[in-house]
Design an enzyme around this catalytic site. Structure first.
Site, PDB file in Angstrom:
ATOM      1  N   CYS A   2      18.113  -0.036 -16.016  1.00 47.74           N
ATOM      2  CA  CYS A   2      18.756  -1.327 -16.240  1.00 47.74           C
ATOM      3  C   CYS A   2      17.798  -2.458 -16.610  1.00 47.74           C
ATOM      4  O   CYS A   2      18.238  -3.529 -16.983  1.00 47.74           O
ATOM      5  CB  CYS A   2      19.550  -1.718 -14.996  1.00 47.74           C
ATOM      6  SG  CYS A   2      21.078  -0.790 -14.798  1.00 47.74           S
ATOM      7  N   GLU A 105      18.418  -0.202 -10.133  1.00 50.94           N
ATOM      8  CA  GLU A 105      19.626   0.116 -10.895  1.00 50.94           C
ATOM      9  C   GLU A 105      20.829  -0.472 -10.172  1.00 50.94           C
ATOM     10  O   GLU A 105      20.797  -0.652  -8.939  1.00 50.94           O
ATOM     11  CB  GLU A 105      19.808   1.629 -11.040  1.00 50.94           C
ATOM     12  CG  GLU A 105      18.662   2.371 -11.713  1.00 50.94           C
ATOM     13  CD  GLU A 105      18.526   2.085 -13.201  1.00 50.94           C
ATOM     14  OE1 GLU A 105      19.331   1.297 -13.725  1.00 50.94           O
ATOM     15  OE2 GLU A 105      17.623   2.658 -13.823  1.00 50.94           O
TER      16      GLU A 105
END
Length: 228
Positions: A2, A105
């Protein structure tokens, strides 16, 4: 992946993991980096090879070629395409290692907000992430277009439940080979395609949602969340 990492140790701690025995040059201040929540486009400690030896420099996380001004600089490059992509052609030969203590994440678990997780090596050793970039010159220093990307691969095992991509993390031996300028590009491609550390080398756990604010740089952000 991410796009948020942790990098909090002394730069020499990361170099020691590589087994360099002090044979490196650094432009980074000799104090803990103390960054527990590092966002894209910011300066990140990076290890790369120059003519006079291995260098440790702060380099912007994110890069795009000069002709791609119509898009934001990506921070990651997919291992399946990076070696042959026109987008990354100029920097594929310029290999580096981004040493991190772990990465974050966010997972949709049905609540009002996604739940952040922190992923790190089980043995507590820093992750040596295969990277490429437009890197500082040993003589001329930093350039305004310098930057780098971390190479990512498909997640494996239980890590898939956290995110479908992960950085390619190399063992110290492979990381030294990756950095070595005599390593052929074909060999480098095979290394990142097939020899990254497996999912079994990592652990992950829920952390405080305060990590969502990149201004937060507290050490508790990388600790298991006490209340969720």
């Amino acid at each position: 992946m991410c796009g948020r990492i942790a990098q909090y140790r002394y730069i020499e701690n990361y170099c020691d993991v590589l087994g360099l025995d002090g044979k490196w040059l650094s432009s980074i201040e000799n104090k803990p980096l103390a960054r527990y929540n590092v966002a894209p486009t910011t300066l990140v400690a990076l290890l790369h090879q120059a003519e006079d030896g291995l260098h440790a420099d702060l380099v912007r996380w994110g890069w795009r070629p000069h002709w791609a001004k119509d898009r934001a600089p990506p921070v990651n490059a997919r291992v399946e395409k990076v070696a042959h992509s026109p987008f990354f052609r100029a920097i594929w030969p310029h290999r580096a290692i981004c040493p991190i203590d772990g990465w974050f994440e966010w997972v949709d678990e049905g609540g009002p907000k996604k739940q952040p997780y922190f992923i790190r090596r089980k043995d507590g050793v820093p992750c040596l992430c295969a990277s490429i970039g437009q890197l500082p010159d040993a003589d001329e220093g930093h350039g305004e277009n310098d930057g780098f990307v971390i190479i990512t691969a498909d997640a494996q095992g239980g890590m898939v439940d956290i995110h479908d991509r992960r950085p390619v993390v190399l063992t110290p031996e492979l990381a030294r080979e990756w950095l070595d300028p005599v390593t052929p590009k074909e060999r480098a491609e095979q290394m990142v395609l097939h020899q990254g550390e497996p999912a079994e080398a990592f652990e992950w756990f829920k952390v405080d949602r305060a990590v969502g604010n990149a201004k937060n740089q507290n050490s508790y952000l990388i600790e298991p969340a006490k209340t969720l």
